[in-house]
Design a protein around this motif. Structure first.
Motif, PDB file in Angstrom:
ATOM      1  N   GLY B   1       0.819  -1.201   0.000  1.00  0.00           N
ATOM      2  CA  GLY B   1       0.000   0.000   0.000  1.00  0.00           C
ATOM      3  C   GLY B   1       0.854   1.252   0.000  1.00  0.00           C
ATOM      4  O   GLY B   1       2.072   1.196   0.053  1.00  0.00           O
ATOM      5  N   ALA B   2       0.208   2.390   0.021  1.00  0.00           N
ATOM      6  CA  ALA B   2       0.895   3.658  -0.061  1.00  0.00           C
ATOM      7  C   ALA B   2       1.610   3.985   1.227  1.00  0.00           C
ATOM      8  O   ALA B   2       2.602   4.725   1.216  1.00  0.00           O
ATOM      9  N   GLY B   3       1.104   3.493   2.329  1.00  0.00           N
ATOM     10  CA  GLY B   3       1.716   3.810   3.609  1.00  0.00           C
ATOM     11  C   GLY B   3       1.501   2.672   4.570  1.00  0.00           C
ATOM     12  O   GLY B   3       0.936   1.631   4.235  1.00  0.00           O
ATOM     13  N   VAL B   4       1.960   2.879   5.806  1.00  0.00           N
ATOM     14  CA  VAL B   4       1.753   1.884   6.846  1.00  0.00           C
ATOM     15  C   VAL B   4       0.306   1.985   7.337  1.00  0.00           C
ATOM     16  O   VAL B   4      -0.156   3.076   7.676  1.00  0.00           O
ATOM     17  N   SER B   5      -0.357   0.868   7.344  1.00  0.00           N
ATOM     18  CA  SER B   5      -1.758   0.843   7.745  1.00  0.00           C
ATOM     19  C   SER B   5      -1.922   0.077   9.054  1.00  0.00           C
ATOM     20  O   SER B   5      -1.381  -1.025   9.201  1.00  0.00           O
ATOM     21  N   GLN B   6      -2.641   0.680   9.996  1.00  0.00           N
ATOM     22  CA  GLN B   6      -2.893   0.022  11.265  1.00  0.00           C
ATOM     23  C   GLN B   6      -4.395  -0.105  11.494  1.00  0.00           C
ATOM     24  O   GLN B   6      -5.164   0.787  11.144  1.00  0.00           O
ATOM     25  N   SER B   7      -4.762  -1.220  12.116  1.00  0.00           N
ATOM     26  CA  SER B   7      -6.170  -1.400  12.453  1.00  0.00           C
ATOM     27  C   SER B   7      -6.311  -2.159  13.757  1.00  0.00           C
ATOM     28  O   SER B   7      -5.434  -2.981  14.088  1.00  0.00           O
ATOM     29  N   PRO B   8      -7.372  -1.884  14.543  1.00  0.00           N
ATOM     30  CA  PRO B   8      -8.292  -0.779  14.315  1.00  0.00           C
ATOM     31  C   PRO B   8      -7.636   0.549  14.665  1.00  0.00           C
ATOM     32  O   PRO B   8      -6.577   0.577  15.281  1.00  0.00           O
ATOM     33  N   SER B   9      -8.273   1.637  14.345  1.00  0.00           N
ATOM     34  CA  SER B   9      -7.724   2.942  14.719  1.00  0.00           C
ATOM     35  C   SER B   9      -8.009   3.233  16.189  1.00  0.00           C
ATOM     36  O   SER B   9      -7.228   3.933  16.849  1.00  0.00           O
ATOM     37  N   ASN B  10      -9.102   2.693  16.666  1.00  0.00           N
ATOM     38  CA  ASN B  10      -9.466   2.832  18.077  1.00  0.00           C
ATOM     39  C   ASN B  10      -9.970   1.498  18.594  1.00  0.00           C
ATOM     40  O   ASN B  10     -10.683   0.775  17.883  1.00  0.00           O
ATOM     41  N   LYS B  11      -9.598   1.179  19.826  1.00  0.00           N
ATOM     42  CA  LYS B  11     -10.068  -0.055  20.439  1.00  0.00           C
ATOM     43  C   LYS B  11     -10.349   0.202  21.910  1.00  0.00           C
ATOM     44  O   LYS B  11      -9.466   0.661  22.649  1.00  0.00           O
ATOM     45  N   VAL B  12     -11.577  -0.080  22.314  1.00  0.00           N
ATOM     46  CA  VAL B  12     -11.945   0.027  23.710  1.00  0.00           C
ATOM     47  C   VAL B  12     -12.218  -1.381  24.204  1.00  0.00           C
ATOM     48  O   VAL B  12     -12.975  -2.126  23.581  1.00  0.00           O
ATOM     49  N   THR B  13     -11.596  -1.754  25.301  1.00  0.00           N
ATOM     50  CA  THR B  13     -11.760  -3.098  25.819  1.00  0.00           C
ATOM     51  C   THR B  13     -11.883  -3.064  27.332  1.00  0.00           C
ATOM     52  O   THR B  13     -11.588  -2.047  27.978  1.00  0.00           O
ATOM     53  N   GLU B  14     -12.337  -4.164  27.881  1.00  0.00           N
ATOM     54  CA  GLU B  14     -12.464  -4.275  29.323  1.00  0.00           C
ATOM     55  C   GLU B  14     -11.212  -4.906  29.914  1.00  0.00           C
ATOM     56  O   GLU B  14     -10.582  -5.774  29.294  1.00  0.00           O
ATOM     57  N   LYS B  15     -10.889  -4.492  31.082  1.00  0.00           N
ATOM     58  CA  LYS B  15      -9.742  -5.057  31.795  1.00  0.00           C
ATOM     59  C   LYS B  15      -9.854  -6.579  31.831  1.00  0.00           C
ATOM     60  O   LYS B  15     -10.912  -7.128  32.108  1.00  0.00           O
ATOM     61  N   GLY B  16      -8.728  -7.233  31.499  1.00  0.00           N
ATOM     62  CA  GLY B  16      -8.698  -8.684  31.522  1.00  0.00           C
ATOM     63  C   GLY B  16      -8.915  -9.340  30.169  1.00  0.00           C
ATOM     64  O   GLY B  16      -8.621 -10.532  29.995  1.00  0.00           O
ATOM     65  N   LYS B  17      -9.432  -8.567  29.217  1.00  0.00           N
ATOM     66  CA  LYS B  17      -9.651  -9.127  27.889  1.00  0.00           C
ATOM     67  C   LYS B  17      -8.353  -9.092  27.064  1.00  0.00           C
ATOM     68  O   LYS B  17      -7.438  -8.311  27.342  1.00  0.00           O
ATOM     69  N   ASP B  18      -8.294  -9.922  26.033  1.00  0.00           N
ATOM     70  CA  ASP B  18      -7.153  -9.920  25.113  1.00  0.00           C
ATOM     71  C   ASP B  18      -7.473  -9.023  23.917  1.00  0.00           C
ATOM     72  O   ASP B  18      -8.634  -8.926  23.496  1.00  0.00           O
ATOM     73  N   VAL B  19      -6.443  -8.384  23.372  1.00  0.00           N
ATOM     74  CA  VAL B  19      -6.641  -7.569  22.174  1.00  0.00           C
ATOM     75  C   VAL B  19      -5.548  -7.896  21.154  1.00  0.00           C
ATOM     76  O   VAL B  19      -4.435  -8.299  21.508  1.00  0.00           O
ATOM     77  N   GLU B  20      -5.917  -7.717  19.890  1.00  0.00           N
ATOM     78  CA  GLU B  20      -4.964  -7.891  18.802  1.00  0.00           C
ATOM     79  C   GLU B  20      -4.943  -6.630  17.964  1.00  0.00           C
ATOM     80  O   GLU B  20      -5.985  -6.139  17.533  1.00  0.00           O
ATOM     81  N   LEU B  21      -3.751  -6.128  17.723  1.00  0.00           N
ATOM     82  CA  LEU B  21      -3.573  -4.935  16.911  1.00  0.00           C
ATOM     83  C   LEU B  21      -2.809  -5.339  15.649  1.00  0.00           C
ATOM     84  O   LEU B  21      -1.835  -6.084  15.728  1.00  0.00           O
ATOM     85  N   ARG B  22      -3.239  -4.800  14.532  1.00  0.00           N
ATOM     86  CA  ARG B  22      -2.674  -5.228  13.257  1.00  0.00           C
ATOM     87  C   ARG B  22      -1.910  -4.111  12.583  1.00  0.00           C
ATOM     88  O   ARG B  22      -2.283  -2.936  12.679  1.00  0.00           O
ATOM     89  N   CYS B  23      -0.844  -4.513  11.883  1.00  0.00           N
ATOM     90  CA  CYS B  23      -0.036  -3.551  11.139  1.00  0.00           C
ATOM     91  C   CYS B  23       0.283  -4.116   9.763  1.00  0.00           C
ATOM     92  O   CYS B  23       0.818  -5.222   9.643  1.00  0.00           O
ATOM     93  N   ASP B  24      -0.037  -3.340   8.743  1.00  0.00           N
ATOM     94  CA  ASP B  24       0.353  -3.669   7.369  1.00  0.00           C
ATOM     95  C   ASP B  24       1.466  -2.704   6.964  1.00  0.00           C
ATOM     96  O   ASP B  24       1.199  -1.517   6.758  1.00  0.00           O
ATOM     97  N   PRO B  25       2.686  -3.189   6.849  1.00  0.00           N
ATOM     98  CA  PRO B  25       3.790  -2.278   6.521  1.00  0.00           C
ATOM     99  C   PRO B  25       3.774  -1.911   5.037  1.00  0.00           C
ATOM    100  O   PRO B  25       2.999  -2.472   4.257  1.00  0.00           O
TER     101      PRO B  25
END
Lengths: 115, 113
Positions: B1-25
């Motif tokens: 792509g034209a630039g580095v893409s990250q998703s999601p742009s915002n993530k709200v989660t509850e304490k104790g939950k797992d999260v995954e953040l993605r990066c497309d270089p």
């Protein structure tokens, strides 16, 4: 460990004046330095870089100066404009030996341009 | 792509939950970095990948943090059992070769409630 740091956390400058942002580094083995600009809500954007075999490099309205004797890096912005208001970070290439290289960032300086 | 893409742009989660953040270089960039930036603070190095070499994980703050890079391209940063102190902007960057100019994405703003 050795690190990159900044002298001034906040810099207020009048529109049209020149800005100077300073950065000190302690690793004499560092051979590459970069300045980044970060506007609110955005990722850092590349401004200018310099290698250790140079003392000065100029871009559009910006100049980076490297003084290896005192391990000091500065970014000069000419005729500062409101759009220059942002946080500025310096970074150095930190040689990690067998682990390879990585860029290490300083703490950042906020520049506020007054109209 | 034209630039580095990250998703999601915002993530709200509850304490104790797992999260995954993605990066497309940026396509073709061999080096990929993850940084964390707390409110009003500088960039804290987390991990970096360089080609097929073992990643430099020296910046990961705890064993709840892990990252992988599949096929030398997309990277996922995983935070398990999130804590409130994990709230920050997580920035991804890539470069053509290690230590050269990094191109950053816009980051993922993580909020742990």
């Amino acid at each position: 460990g050795e690190s990159v740091g900044l002298h001034l956390p906040t810099l207020s400058v009048q529109e049209g004046d020149n800005s100077i942002i300073n950065c000190a580094y302690s690793n004499s083995a560092s051979d590459y330095f970069i300045w980044y600009k970060q506007e609110s809500g955005k990722g850092p954007q590349f401004i200018i870089d310099i290698r250790s075999n140079m003392d000065k490099r100029q871009g559009q309205r910006v100049t980076v100066l490297l003084n290896k004797t005192v391990k000091h890096l500065s970014l000069q912005i000419a005729a500062t404009q409101p759009g220059d208001s942002a946080v500025y970070f310096c970074a150095e290439n930190l040689w990690e030996g067998a682990a390879g290289n990585k860029l290490t960032f300083g703490g950042g300086t906020r520049v506020l341009v007054k109209p | 792509g034209a630039g580095v893409s990250q998703s999601p742009s915002n993530k709200v989660t509850e304490k104790g939950k797992d999260v995954e953040l993605r990066c497309d270089p940026i396509s073709g960039h061999t080096a990929l970095y993850w940084y964390r930036q707390s409110l009003g603070q500088g960039l804290e190095f987390l991990i970096y990948f360089q080609g097929n070499s073992a990643p430099d994980k020296s910046g990961l703050p705890s064993d709840r943090f892990s990252a992988e890079r599949t096929g030398g391209s997309v990277s996922t940063l995983t935070i398990q059992r999130t804590q409130q102190e994990d709230s920050a902007v997580y920035l991804c960057a890539s470069s053509l070769v290690a230590t050269e100019k990094l191109f950053f994405g816009s980051g993922t703003q993580l909020s742990v409630l």
